[in-house]
Scaffold this motif. Structure first.
Motif, PDB file in Angstrom:
ATOM      1  N   UNK A  21       0.810  -1.224   0.000  1.00 58.87           N
ATOM      2  CA  UNK A  21       0.000   0.000   0.000  1.00 58.87           C
ATOM      3  C   UNK A  21       0.845   1.277   0.000  1.00 58.87           C
ATOM      4  N   UNK A  22       2.001   1.235   0.662  1.00 64.74           N
ATOM      5  CA  UNK A  22       2.756   2.472   0.890  1.00 64.74           C
ATOM      6  C   UNK A  22       4.055   2.566   0.089  1.00 64.74           C
ATOM      7  N   UNK A  23       4.734   1.421  -0.079  1.00 63.02           N
ATOM      8  CA  UNK A  23       6.044   1.477  -0.743  1.00 63.02           C
ATOM      9  C   UNK A  23       5.954   1.275  -2.256  1.00 63.02           C
ATOM     10  N   UNK A  24       5.012   0.451  -2.701  1.00 57.04           N
ATOM     11  CA  UNK A  24       4.894   0.247  -4.154  1.00 57.04           C
ATOM     12  C   UNK A  24       4.600   1.551  -4.911  1.00 57.04           C
ATOM     13  N   UNK A  25       3.811   2.464  -4.343  1.00 56.65           N
ATOM     14  CA  UNK A  25       3.619   3.742  -5.045  1.00 56.65           C
ATOM     15  C   UNK A  25       4.938   4.486  -5.291  1.00 56.65           C
ATOM     16  N   UNK A  26       5.918   4.294  -4.413  1.00 52.36           N
ATOM     17  CA  UNK A  26       7.224   4.947  -4.610  1.00 52.36           C
ATOM     18  C   UNK A  26       7.919   4.340  -5.831  1.00 52.36           C
ATOM     19  N   UNK A  27       7.876   2.982  -5.909  1.00 50.53           N
ATOM     20  CA  UNK A  27       8.491   2.293  -7.052  1.00 50.53           C
ATOM     21  C   UNK A  27       7.809   2.775  -8.345  1.00 50.53           C
ATOM     22  N   UNK A  28       6.492   2.868  -8.304  1.00 47.47           N
ATOM     23  CA  UNK A  28       5.750   3.296  -9.499  1.00 47.47           C
ATOM     24  C   UNK A  28       6.066   4.749  -9.866  1.00 47.47           C
ATOM     25  N   UNK A  29       6.268   5.557  -8.846  1.00 46.13           N
ATOM     26  CA  UNK A  29       6.581   6.977  -9.075  1.00 46.13           C
ATOM     27  C   UNK A  29       7.920   7.105  -9.822  1.00 46.13           C
ATOM     28  N   UNK A  30       8.953   6.375  -9.330  1.00 45.96           N
ATOM     29  CA  UNK A  30      10.255   6.454 -10.002  1.00 45.96           C
ATOM     30  C   UNK A  30      10.209   5.745 -11.361  1.00 45.96           C
ATOM     31  N   UNK A  31       9.390   4.705 -11.454  1.00 42.75           N
ATOM     32  CA  UNK A  31       9.249   4.010 -12.729  1.00 42.75           C
ATOM     33  C   UNK A  31       8.699   4.973 -13.788  1.00 42.75           C
ATOM     34  N   UNK A  32       7.785   5.824 -13.335  1.00 44.05           N
ATOM     35  CA  UNK A  32       7.231   6.849 -14.240  1.00 44.05           C
ATOM     36  C   UNK A  32       8.316   7.808 -14.734  1.00 44.05           C
ATOM     37  N   UNK A  33       9.403   7.913 -14.004  1.00 40.14           N
ATOM     38  CA  UNK A  33      10.526   8.793 -14.415  1.00 40.14           C
ATOM     39  C   UNK A  33      11.628   7.988 -15.113  1.00 40.14           C
ATOM     40  N   UNK A  34      11.323   6.698 -15.407  1.00 39.73           N
ATOM     41  CA  UNK A  34      12.310   5.780 -16.050  1.00 39.73           C
ATOM     42  C   UNK A  34      13.562   5.643 -15.176  1.00 39.73           C
ATOM     43  N   UNK A  35      13.331   5.579 -13.876  1.00 40.77           N
ATOM     44  CA  UNK A  35      14.477   5.486 -12.962  1.00 40.77           C
ATOM     45  C   UNK A  35      14.415   4.214 -12.101  1.00 40.77           C
ATOM     46  N   UNK A  36      13.791   3.132 -12.666  1.00 42.03           N
ATOM     47  CA  UNK A  36      13.737   1.879 -11.902  1.00 42.03           C
ATOM     48  C   UNK A  36      14.398   0.765 -12.693  1.00 42.03           C
ATOM     49  N   UNK A  37      15.267   0.012 -12.005  1.00 45.47           N
ATOM     50  CA  UNK A  37      15.830  -1.198 -12.591  1.00 45.47           C
ATOM     51  C   UNK A  37      15.224  -2.358 -11.810  1.00 45.47           C
ATOM     52  N   UNK A  38      14.458  -3.176 -12.540  1.00 48.83           N
ATOM     53  CA  UNK A  38      13.732  -4.251 -11.856  1.00 48.83           C
ATOM     54  C   UNK A  38      14.434  -5.581 -12.057  1.00 48.83           C
ATOM     55  N   UNK A  39      14.635  -6.308 -10.941  1.00 49.75           N
ATOM     56  CA  UNK A  39      15.328  -7.604 -10.986  1.00 49.75           C
ATOM     57  C   UNK A  39      14.444  -8.635 -10.283  1.00 49.75           C
ATOM     58  N   UNK A  40      14.434  -9.871 -10.832  1.00 46.88           N
ATOM     59  CA  UNK A  40      13.649 -10.945 -10.210  1.00 46.88           C
ATOM     60  C   UNK A  40      14.357 -11.403  -8.928  1.00 46.88           C
ATOM     61  N   UNK A  41      13.738 -11.110  -7.785  1.00 49.59           N
ATOM     62  CA  UNK A  41      14.368 -11.412  -6.500  1.00 49.59           C
ATOM     63  C   UNK A  41      14.045 -12.787  -5.961  1.00 49.59           C
ATOM     64  N   UNK A  42      13.246 -13.581  -6.693  1.00 48.76           N
ATOM     65  CA  UNK A  42      12.838 -14.895  -6.184  1.00 48.76           C
ATOM     66  C   UNK A  42      13.874 -15.984  -6.458  1.00 48.76           C
ATOM     67  N   UNK A  43      14.836 -15.667  -7.332  1.00 41.89           N
ATOM     68  CA  UNK A  43      15.859 -16.685  -7.673  1.00 41.89           C
ATOM     69  C   UNK A  43      16.854 -16.855  -6.518  1.00 41.89           C
ATOM     70  N   UNK A  44      17.840 -17.727  -6.744  1.00 42.92           N
ATOM     71  CA  UNK A  44      18.861 -17.941  -5.705  1.00 42.92           C
ATOM     72  C   UNK A  44      19.712 -16.678  -5.564  1.00 42.92           C
ATOM     73  N   UNK A  45      20.424 -16.578  -4.452  1.00 45.98           N
ATOM     74  CA  UNK A  45      21.243 -15.384  -4.182  1.00 45.98           C
ATOM     75  C   UNK A  45      22.207 -15.104  -5.340  1.00 45.98           C
TER      76      UNK A  45
END
Ligand code: C5P
Ligand code: MG
Length: 328
Positions: A288-312
């Motif tokens: 509810x609170x942190x995802x809007x931040x990710x979306x906000x920066x994504x709107x500025x093309x400033x997010x690098x998204x990585x799949x965090x479910x894989x092994x370290x």
């Protein structure tokens, strides 16, 4: 008076006072031998008219003088029948009250605990409002975001090893401040952390700014700021008064995987929020609170998204592949 008292004896005794009979009905006075007051005669020896008058007189006396039920028989006062009826309203009020109280308790269970009063803002640190304290040309900041337990700290440690970043975890700084002697914010921080809520931004931004200043004084200018900004006000204020970020590294992961990781970490971490109850609250806050931040920066093309479910190792390989050119 004496004669009246005698007259109220139980009719079942089958005796009546001649005195009453003679006073009550002058017309039959002649039947009685006068003047023999206060002597008792068997009722069978009296005429029906005398008996009837005597009984009426007895009933009347009872109703006037006796109310305690000492006397039995047809003329005796009736025991109070309506005791049960009178108790009903009280039973009803008691039962209604108990049901309402239980409902209130049940209702309170699901509600999140109230946060410390908002007027604590009076005593929160004051943030400057005269523009960023550092220039983005000198000081590089990468925000690292992702749900609780996604592995932000682990991946930051890898990046520190290979690229010589300064790793600042907002959560770690808050936990440190919570136990620092002389702090004003220990209790406030603990309450927010346990409830999985976001600590007021003034506290967190001052902690980050102070830590950055120390590193910059030591000649280190590249920062990974982990677990921050967790709320829109933190994002806007930090970029306004500290320094604008380069970009945000976002680790995406499903809640099932994060739950398993936190459960495992909880066995040894000693953290007050690594438990199932706090975990659910943290997931909710993140969505509810942190995802809007990710979306906000994504709107500025400033997010690098990585799949965090894989092994370290697999996650780290992806991180390097995605951002290697931006880390130099
Ligand atoms: O990042 P970490 O999981 O260590 O954060 C633990 C807790 O610290 C969060 O659940 C939150 O209560 C608090 N926190 C915060 N603001 C941040 C980072 C952490 O309030 N930016
Ligand atoms: Mg962490």
């Amino acid at each position: 008076m004496k004669s009246i008292m005698k007259a109220v004896r139980p009719a079942s005794l089958q005796f009546v006072s001649r005195t009453i009979a003679t006073r009550s009905l002058p017309s039959i006075r002649s039947q009685l031998p006068l003047p023999r007051y206060n002597c008792l005669r068997p009722a069978s020896s009296l005429s029906p008219a005398v008996l009837s008058v005597a009984r009426r007189s007895t009933l009347g006396s009872n109703s006037r003088h006796y109310t305690t039920g000492h006397i039995s028989g047809p003329g005796a006062p009736r025991p109070p029948k309506d005791n049960k009826l009178k108790a009903w309203p009280f039973i009803l009020i008691f039962v209604t009250g108990a049901v309402a109280f239980a409902a209130v308790l049940e209702n309170r269970k699901d509600k999140p605990k109230p946060m410390p009063p908002t007027d604590t803002s009076k005593s929160l640190p004051k943030l400057r409002d005269d523009g960023p304290v550092f220039s983005p040309d000198d000081v590089k900041v990468i925000f690292v975001l992702g749900g609780p337990g996604v592995g932000k700290g682990t991946q930051c440690a890898n990046l520190v090893k290979d690229y010589h970043f300064v790793h600042l975890s907002a959560g770690d700084l808050l936990r440190e401040e919570r136990t620092r002697s002389g702090t004003e914010y220990g209790e406030l921080i603990e309450t927010y952390i346990k409830e999985g809520k976001i600590v007021p931004m003034e506290v967190t931004i001052v902690l980050l700014e102070n830590a950055m200043k120390k590193s910059i004084e030591a000649g280190k200018h590249k920062f990974l700021i982990d677990g921050f900004p967790r709320q829109m006000d933190q994002a806007l204020k930090f970029e306004e008064v500290v320094v604008p970020s380069q970009f945000t590294l976002f680790f995406d992961c499903d809640e099932e995987t994060m739950t398993k990781r936190i459960t495992e970490r909880g066995k040894t971490s000693g953290r007050s929020d690594d438990n199932p109850e706090s975990m659910l609250k943290r997931f909710r806050t993140f969505n509810e609170t942190s995802m809007p931040v990710v979306n906000y920066f994504d709107g500025q093309k400033k997010v690098v998204k990585v799949d965090g479910a894989k092994s370290v190792d697999a996650v780290y390989a992806d991180v390097k592949a995605h951002i290697a050119d931006r880390l130099k």
